[in-house]
Write a protein that holds these residues in place. Structure first.
Motif, PDB file in Angstrom:
ATOM      1  N   LEU A 107     -13.219 -12.812 -83.453  1.00 15.62           N
ATOM      2  CA  LEU A 107     -14.610 -13.031 -83.857  1.00 15.62           C
ATOM      3  C   LEU A 107     -15.403 -13.791 -82.794  1.00 15.62           C
ATOM      4  O   LEU A 107     -16.519 -13.400 -82.451  1.00 15.62           O
ATOM      5  N   THR A 108     -14.830 -14.896 -82.283  1.00 13.97           N
ATOM      6  CA  THR A 108     -15.568 -15.681 -81.288  1.00 13.97           C
ATOM      7  C   THR A 108     -15.714 -14.914 -79.978  1.00 13.97           C
ATOM      8  O   THR A 108     -16.703 -15.088 -79.270  1.00 13.97           O
ATOM      9  N   SER A 109     -14.732 -14.076 -79.664  1.00 14.48           N
ATOM     10  CA  SER A 109     -14.848 -13.241 -78.450  1.00 14.48           C
ATOM     11  C   SER A 109     -15.991 -12.245 -78.591  1.00 14.48           C
ATOM     12  O   SER A 109     -16.774 -12.030 -77.648  1.00 14.48           O
ATOM     13  N   MET A 110     -16.085 -11.612 -79.752  1.00 15.67           N
ATOM     14  CA  MET A 110     -17.124 -10.613 -79.987  1.00 15.67           C
ATOM     15  C   MET A 110     -18.508 -11.255 -80.081  1.00 15.67           C
ATOM     16  O   MET A 110     -19.483 -10.722 -79.544  1.00 15.67           O
ATOM     17  N   LEU A 111     -18.590 -12.411 -80.765  1.00 11.51           N
ATOM     18  CA  LEU A 111     -19.895 -13.037 -81.021  1.00 11.51           C
ATOM     19  C   LEU A 111     -20.395 -13.890 -79.862  1.00 11.51           C
ATOM     20  O   LEU A 111     -21.591 -13.887 -79.552  1.00 11.51           O
ATOM     21  N   TYR A 112     -19.458 -14.633 -79.209  1.00 12.93           N
ATOM     22  CA  TYR A 112     -19.897 -15.622 -78.218  1.00 12.93           C
ATOM     23  C   TYR A 112     -19.257 -15.429 -76.841  1.00 12.93           C
ATOM     24  O   TYR A 112     -19.571 -16.177 -75.915  1.00 12.93           O
ATOM     25  N   ASN A 172     -12.819 -17.430 -76.399  1.00 13.59           N
ATOM     26  CA  ASN A 172     -11.770 -17.684 -77.394  1.00 13.59           C
ATOM     27  C   ASN A 172     -10.857 -18.785 -76.847  1.00 13.59           C
ATOM     28  O   ASN A 172     -10.998 -19.207 -75.701  1.00 13.59           O
ATOM     29  N   LYS A 179     -24.004 -25.503 -85.244  1.00  9.39           N
ATOM     30  CA  LYS A 179     -24.490 -24.133 -85.101  1.00  9.39           C
ATOM     31  C   LYS A 179     -23.384 -23.120 -85.381  1.00  9.39           C
ATOM     32  O   LYS A 179     -23.657 -21.950 -85.672  1.00  9.39           O
ATOM     33  N   HIS A 180     -22.130 -23.544 -85.250  1.00 13.16           N
ATOM     34  CA  HIS A 180     -20.973 -22.664 -85.473  1.00 13.16           C
ATOM     35  C   HIS A 180     -19.956 -23.460 -86.299  1.00 13.16           C
ATOM     36  O   HIS A 180     -18.835 -23.706 -85.849  1.00 13.16           O
ATOM     37  N   ASN A 196     -17.349 -21.859 -81.521  1.00 10.86           N
ATOM     38  CA  ASN A 196     -17.806 -20.805 -80.608  1.00 10.86           C
ATOM     39  C   ASN A 196     -16.709 -20.320 -79.669  1.00 10.86           C
ATOM     40  O   ASN A 196     -16.970 -19.519 -78.772  1.00 10.86           O
TER      41      ASN A 196
END
Length: 372
Positions: free
Chosen positions: A77-82, A85, A269-270, A275
């Motif tokens: 998820l963090t790789s895709m969003l931000y 990782n 924020k996360h 993040n």
């Protein structure tokens, strides 16, 4: 017998290699040749060998399956969003596991302690009187000196022995004198904490018998960061700033108050997953770093699972090696309230190797006890 003897002594070259990795990974040479990345690949390959080829892992507990699944999902998820990782950090616990499989006997552990003490002191001597480390970050030199001190103390905490007492006091005196040029208040303060624990002034022996007290100690970096952020604009801070400038020629918090405030702001924020970036900034606080990168879930997983490792030593706290390792690990943990190295995309390997030694020592003692 020969093979068993060689196996017992393997921790010496392995721990020296880990010290070398911890010295070089953040240097120009280390960055050029990607020493950290090469070490990561090696550890992952060795873990796969242990699991697949030697079949030393026959089953995995359900809770560990859940944990691994969460880490995989969170990293995705963090790789895709931000675009970040924590995988470059998490392999450190694979190193812990590998070292935990090794026997940890008194003789080899004493050699490791002496070697780390000598290597750490050598670095400080060279920095003070040589040119090899010219241009290196002063904080990095202070960290390797302090982490080496934490391993050295594993073999030199039986202060009722006069020879041990003399060696420890001489080493500590040299350490404090040579560290002065680096102006690292954290490395001085927490070395004093180690000594107070070893001499029984701080009741570490009693505290370390209880997992809850260990977890309370482990919460200190977070609690201090929260406290400092809350008082950063209070009137008393101005008086502390004046005292600090007069005493140390630097501000009391050295900018960490505003840095931690920004870290908490970024974390909000996360909030849940973070993040994925453990090196978004040099937060100078391990708890803030983990909250930003791993979110509240990642922070508590990290806290509780690391606490579980330390709690394995509670029943064996009277053993000098177990006690010394727990003092050293928690000394580093507390020092990371204000410093760098424990948690990052490229973390220092020494604390994780020490956790492995702790687990290995406990297993060694359990095997001896069961064989009696």
């Amino acid at each position: 017998m020969v093979i068993k003897g060689l196996k017992n002594w393997m921790i010496v070259p392995i721990m020296i290699l880990i010290w070398g990795l911890s010295l070089l990974y953040n240097s120009g040479i280390g960055q050029t040749y990607d020493v950290y990345g090469a070490a990561k690949i090696l550890i992952v390959v060795l873990v796969i060998y242990r699991i697949v080829v030697s079949k030393q892992v026959r089953y995995v507990k359900k809770r560990n399956v859940v944990l691994i699944s969460y880490l995989i999902v969170a990293s995705f998820l963090t790789s895709m969003l931000y675009g970040h990782n924590m995988l470059d950090y998490l392999w450190m616990y694979l190193l812990t596991w590998l070292i935990s499989l090794m026997p940890v006997e008194e003789g080899p552990m004493m050699v490791v302690s002496v070697a780390y003490g000598a290597l750490g002191m050598l670095v400080l001597l060279i920095y003070n009187y040589g040119t090899v480390f010219s241009g290196w970050n002063e904080n990095s030199i202070a960290m390797i000196g302090f982490f080496s001190f934490c391993v050295m103390i594993v073999g030199f905490n039986r202060v009722r022995d006069f020879r041990v007492l003399v060696c420890l006091l001489v080493y500590a005196a040299m350490y404090f004198v040579l560290l002065e040029v680096l102006n690292s208040r954290g490395s001085v303060l927490f070395a004093i904490v180690l000594l107070l624990g070893v001499f029984g002034i701080l009741p570490f022996q009693r505290w370390f018998k209880n997992k809850r007290k260990i977890l309370i100690i482990m919460l200190i970096p977070l609690l201090i960061a929260i406290f400092v952020v809350l008082i950063r604009n209070a009137g008393i801070v101005d008086k502390l700033e004046l005292w600090s400038y007069e005493t140390f020629n630097k501000p009391i918090f050295n900018g960490r108050d505003e840095l931690w405030y920004q870290g908490f702001t970024d974390w909000m924020k996360h909030l849940v997953f973070g993040n994925g970036n453990l090196s978004a900034a040099n937060w100078h606080n391990s708890a803030v770093t983990m909250l930003v990168g791993g979110g509240v879930v990642g922070y508590f997983i990290w806290l509780i699972k690391t606490g579980d490792i330390l709690a394995r030593g509670c029943p064996w706290i009277r053993d000098g090696i177990v006690f010394g390792l727990m003092v050293g690990i928690l000394g580093i943990w507390l020092q990371q309230t204000v410093e760098l190295g424990l948690v990052a995309n490229q973390a220092n390997a020494i604390p994780y190797a020490m956790m492995g030694l702790l687990l290995g020592r406990v297993r060694t003692l359990e095997e001896k006890n069961s064989g009696m």
